[in-house]
Design an enzyme around this catalytic site. Structure first.
Site, PDB file in Angstrom:
ATOM      1  N   SER A 264       0.703  -1.134  -0.077  1.00 48.03           N
ATOM      2  CA  SER A 264       0.037  -0.023   0.045  1.00 48.03           C
ATOM      3  C   SER A 264       0.779   1.294   0.043  1.00 48.03           C
ATOM      4  O   SER A 264       1.979   1.050   0.117  1.00 48.03           O
ATOM      5  CB  SER A 264      -0.722   0.062   1.196  1.00 48.03           C
ATOM      6  OG  SER A 264      -0.185   0.202   2.289  1.00 48.03           O
ATOM      7  N   LYS A 265       0.308   2.224  -0.261  1.00 46.79           N
ATOM      8  CA  LYS A 265       0.952   3.745  -0.301  1.00 46.79           C
ATOM      9  C   LYS A 265       1.580   3.655   1.124  1.00 46.79           C
ATOM     10  O   LYS A 265       2.535   4.391   1.285  1.00 46.79           O
ATOM     11  CB  LYS A 265       0.030   4.620  -0.426  1.00 46.79           C
ATOM     12  CG  LYS A 265       0.604   6.080  -0.299  1.00 46.79           C
ATOM     13  CD  LYS A 265      -0.445   7.348  -0.582  1.00 46.79           C
ATOM     14  CE  LYS A 265       0.412   8.563  -0.407  1.00 46.79           C
ATOM     15  NZ  LYS A 265       0.711   8.831   0.907  1.00 46.79           N
TER      16      LYS A 265
END
Ligand code: GLU
Length: 514
Positions: A264-265
């Protein structure tokens, strides 16, 4: 395979995740391999999620990676427009076609009615009810209302959506090139909305219609779309387009570096690594970040790294140019299991690409990064500098960060080395060595090194007593390219000044400590 037509179909909802670049790359590779067509289609029917600048970001990212589509917005092509918002008038008739065929229906349920249904079902223990099967028969739609009632509602302009009429008790088989046969029970599929209240199609309708009209042969996309594919396969059947249904290939997930869960970011922020190709400037600082480019990656290294996230050539070869990837790529080489995002491997690829570039090419790439730091030098100087540093850097920005002492005076000397080596018994020899160096003519590394070696051997001295000091005097640190290469590049005048300044400093600091 002939007439391959593949599309990369991102939604402009923010910066393009690196997984999206991998999807684009695999599509590109398949198209190139078979002389097919790689298309960019912007799926922007959900205006509530539209983010200004995202489409441009997608284009810039593909440009940076050099995987350019040949049909797409602003590029032309026979199947345009390629932005779904510009095709919006086209979809409604397909939704109505499905209604006419009994494969879709008008739904007039108000938000309150939908809430009431959910509550009813919840009380029965059904916590995530699907609008399908028995439930659709209890709602306000063209299945439960008479034809006359439906007509009146439509004529009076009552708000409606169009939903797919998913049959009960059937099995839908999705044939996926990567996952094999995946089966879905229709009782687990909801009657998805295909046309929204505002007249806009949902992703599902627009995606299928466009893939059909654009003559897409292969749908290569992330695994998260696999469940929707059951609906898509049914829609191909409903429209009678089964014969030209594209081949599906759902790519494995990209996992966190530790292999646990989807990348994920936040992993990027947490681990200090990029998970986007380019920098993105969002509305808030939390939504602004650097990408692989700003981190100092070579785009080819990024592509090579991404190619291996899920695919392998079946050989030991790891370094592939884009052309070689095209040659070696096949959908059969893509695995089912998630691919771990190994940042160390990304760095390794980058080191390989940087060190294998010729010095002239590197100089062109590195010069602006030096200038950003206020470091100016001639092209020849930068070229030689790049040659000396290229085996010692991981990122492009390291040239300036690690090789700063080529461009500015030494500010700090490695105190440990000075303390350990600047001894009375060595000072004289050190000064003699300096004299030899400064008197070398021609002032080149080999001549210098030979003369210094001669001096050291003749006087039975130790390299380890003098060289670390020489390095520290020139660069401040003990690590770096061969010391005589540095000296020759810096030039006699500069070296003379550095040595004078350093010996004075060595003398002062060691005396202070006594
Ligand atoms: N618009 C979808 C996305 O954002 C496309 C999925 C597909 O390729 O069908 O990923």
């Amino acid at each position: 395979m002939n007439n391959i037509r593949v599309r990369f179909a991102p939604s402009p909802t923010g910066a393009l995740h690196i997984g999206g670049v991998r999807t684009a790359l695999y599509n590109y590779l398949l198209a190139k391999k078979y002389n097919g067509t790689f298309i960019l289609r912007i799926e922007d029917t959900d205006q509530t999620r539209y983010i200004e600048g995202a489409e441009d970001y997608i284009m810039q990212s593909l440009k940076w990676c050099n995987i350019l589509p040949v049909e797409g917005p602003g590029m032309g092509g026979a199947y345009g427009p390629y932005r779904q918002s510009e095709r919006k008038d086209l979809y409604k008739k397909y939704a109505i076609e499905l209604v006419t065929k009994g494969r879709a229906y008008y739904a007039f349920d108000t938000p309150e009615e939908l809430d009431a249904m959910r509550l009813r079902e919840k009380e029965k223990g059904n916590h995530s009810p699907l609008y399908n099967g028995a439930i659709k028969k209890s709602m306000t739609n063209s299945i439960t209302l008479s034809d006359q009632e439906v007509k009146e509602r439509l004529e009076s302009g009552a708000p409606y959506t169009i939903r797919l009429n998913i049959p009960s008790d059937e099995t839908v088989i999705v044939n996926d090139i990567i996952r094999g046969e995946v089966s879905f029970q229709t009782n687990d599929l909801d009657d998805k909305i295909v046309l929204k209240g505002d007249g806009m199609p949902t992703y599902h309708l627009a995606n299928i219609v466009d893939d059909h009209l654009m003559k897409i042969t292969h749908v290569i996309r992330g695994e998260e779309w696999l469940p929707s594919t059951a609906h898509h396969v049914l829609m191909y059947r409903f429209f009678g387009w089964e014969d030209t249904m594209p081949t599906f290939a759902h790519l494995p997930l990209i996992l966190k570096p530790n292999g646990k869960g989807k990348l994920s970011k936040r992993d990027g922020d947490k681990l200090g690594m990029p998970v986007f190709p380019l920098a993105w400037k969002g509305k808030t600082p939390e939504d602004s970040f650097d990408g692989f480019k700003e981190h100092g990656f070579d785009p080819q290294a990024v592509l090579n790294f991404l190619a291996f996230l899920g695919w392998n050539p079946g050989t030991e070869q790891e370094i592939f140019s884009l052309d070689e990837l095209v040659e070696a790529f096949s959908l059969d080489g893509i695995g089912k299991s998630g691919a771990r995002f190994d940042f160390d491997k990304a760095k390794w690829f980058n080191e390989q690409y940087i060190s294998s570039k010729n010095n002239k090419t590197l100089a062109v790439l590195v010069k602006p990064l030096l200038e950003e730091k206020g470091y100016n030098a001639t092209d020849d100087f930068i070229e030689t500098f790049c040659g000396m540093m290229k085996e010692r850097v991981t990122f492009y920005k390291d040239f300036a960060d690690k090789g700063y002492y080529f461009f500015e005076p030494v500010k700090e000397y490695d105190a440990k080395t000075v303390k350990k080596k600047w001894k009375d018994e060595h000072k004289n020899n050190f000064n003699k060595m300096i004299e030899i160096i400064l008197n070398t003519d021609p002032f080149d590394p080999t001549t210098m090194e030979n003369k210094v070696k001669e001096f050291i051997t003749e006087n039975e001295l130790k390299f380890g007593d003098l060289f670390p000091l020489l390095r520290v005097a020139i660069a401040g640190i003990v690590k770096g390219p061969p010391v005589f290469d540095m000296i020759a590049l810096l030039g006699k005048e500069e070296v003379k000044q550095r040595l004078e300044k350093a010996t004075e400093f060595f003398e002062n600091t060691t005396q202070q400590k006594v």
